[in-house]
Design a protein around this motif. Sequence first.
Motif, short mmCIF file in Angstrom:
data_model
loop_
_atom_site.label_atom_id
_atom_site.label_comp_id
_atom_site.label_asym_id
_atom_site.label_seq_id
_atom_site.Cartn_x
_atom_site.Cartn_y
_atom_site.Cartn_z
N ILE A 258 0.78 -1.27 0.07
CA ILE A 258 0.08 -0.05 -0.13
C ILE A 258 0.90 1.11 0.05
N TYR A 259 2.24 1.03 0.36
CA TYR A 259 2.95 2.16 0.23
C TYR A 259 3.73 2.34 -0.99
N THR A 260 3.37 1.52 -2.00
CA THR A 260 3.89 1.52 -3.41
C THR A 260 5.44 1.51 -3.49
N HIS A 261 5.87 1.22 -4.72
CA HIS A 261 7.08 1.41 -5.33
C HIS A 261 8.06 0.37 -4.78
N ILE A 262 8.86 -0.41 -5.38
CA ILE A 262 9.91 -1.39 -5.02
C ILE A 262 11.22 -0.90 -5.56
N THR A 263 12.34 -0.70 -4.82
CA THR A 263 13.55 -0.54 -5.14
C THR A 263 14.58 -1.47 -4.47
N ASP A 264 15.76 -1.26 -4.94
CA ASP A 264 16.91 -2.05 -4.69
C ASP A 264 18.02 -1.57 -3.73
N ILE A 265 17.44 -1.21 -2.73
CA ILE A 265 18.67 -0.47 -1.77
C ILE A 265 18.84 -1.09 -0.65
N SER A 266 19.98 -1.41 -0.31
CA SER A 266 20.46 -2.44 0.67
C SER A 266 20.10 -1.99 1.94
N LYS A 267 19.59 -3.27 2.65
CA LYS A 267 19.30 -2.98 4.07
C LYS A 267 20.26 -2.46 5.12
N LEU A 268 21.52 -2.71 4.73
CA LEU A 268 22.66 -2.03 5.33
C LEU A 268 22.86 -0.64 5.36
N HIS A 269 22.24 -0.03 4.26
CA HIS A 269 22.57 1.18 4.07
C HIS A 269 21.36 1.98 4.50
N ILE A 270 20.29 1.68 5.32
CA ILE A 270 19.26 2.10 5.92
C ILE A 270 19.51 3.19 6.87
N LYS A 271 19.11 4.46 6.95
CA LYS A 271 18.84 5.04 8.10
C LYS A 271 17.56 5.74 8.40
N SER A 272 17.05 5.69 9.49
CA SER A 272 16.02 6.07 10.17
C SER A 272 15.51 7.52 9.35
N PRO A 273 14.17 7.68 8.87
CA PRO A 273 13.79 8.92 8.41
C PRO A 273 14.16 10.10 9.31
N LEU A 274 13.94 9.67 10.64
CA LEU A 274 14.45 10.73 11.77
C LEU A 274 15.73 11.83 11.48
N ASP A 275 16.63 10.87 10.74
CA ASP A 275 18.03 11.52 10.81
C ASP A 275 18.02 12.56 9.45
N SER A 276 17.02 12.56 8.69
CA SER A 276 16.96 13.49 7.53
C SER A 276 16.09 14.66 7.95
N LEU A 277 15.25 14.63 9.29
CA LEU A 277 14.55 15.77 9.47
C LEU A 277 15.38 17.01 9.89
#
Length: 277
Positions: A258-277
């Motif tokens: 329901i949140y749409t779109h599939i990409t190929d970003i590695s889980k290891l590079h994930i940062k919480s969206p809080l860090d971009s506020l």
Amino acid sequence: MEKDYLQRFETVLKMQRYSENSIRNYLSNLSYFLKISSSYKPENLTQKQLEDFIIWLVDKKKVGQSHQKAMMATITKFYKEILQKNISLKHLYPKRKENKLPKFLTKEEVKRILQCTENLKHKAILTTIYACGLRLSEALELNISDIKSDQNVLLVRQSKGNKDRVVSLSDKLLVLLREYYKKYQPKKYLFEGAGEEKYSPRSVQQILKNALRKAQIISPASVHTLRHSYATHLLENGTDIRIIKELLGHKNIKTTEIYTHITDISKLHIKSPLDSL
């Protein structure tokens, strides 16, 4: 008699290792059903009367599909486990899925909410829910020991479906939680209310309601909206939806889609969206 039924049903659910949240929902549904049908003993209700109750909920009370499904599941389980009677309401199961898009807040709206929340404990609760994409019940079940600061992860134990999962822990959140811990010194639960008990869900909803008013945000939102916002903002950052599925603890990826779109970003590079506020 109603109290006896509820107690017996609660015992069965606990023995079957249902989560506290699931037990609470089952008991709430059963209590409502027993009150509405209080003119009859449950064992004397006919199949048609049970069907009419579901139809009444949909036609007169205008309940949504999720409430309808939950009530049907509750009645079916109650009759099977407590009255040893198998009933079927499957023919009343909704055939069409509701295609409702999840409500979410923009990054700027989340930023304003957190900035307007001055109480340190209140800010820590709302920030944790958003930064880790937690359900309210999951946030309130967190133990201090679930924070693994050396690995920058948070353990979410026995969430929906009795599944444990791990989510990444934002550096910003960790700094906030350390400040919160020094001030409040919780003993067991990360967020404690009076008497070292778990914090009240209703209180958290009120905290958000107050923050929305202070931030002058008119978008309709509940605490669960912060979880939706987390998923939406991860997608905006390019996170693979399959990774978001794991972070949210969804059983089926269709729930996450329901949140749409599939990409190929590695889980290891994930940062919480809080860090971009």
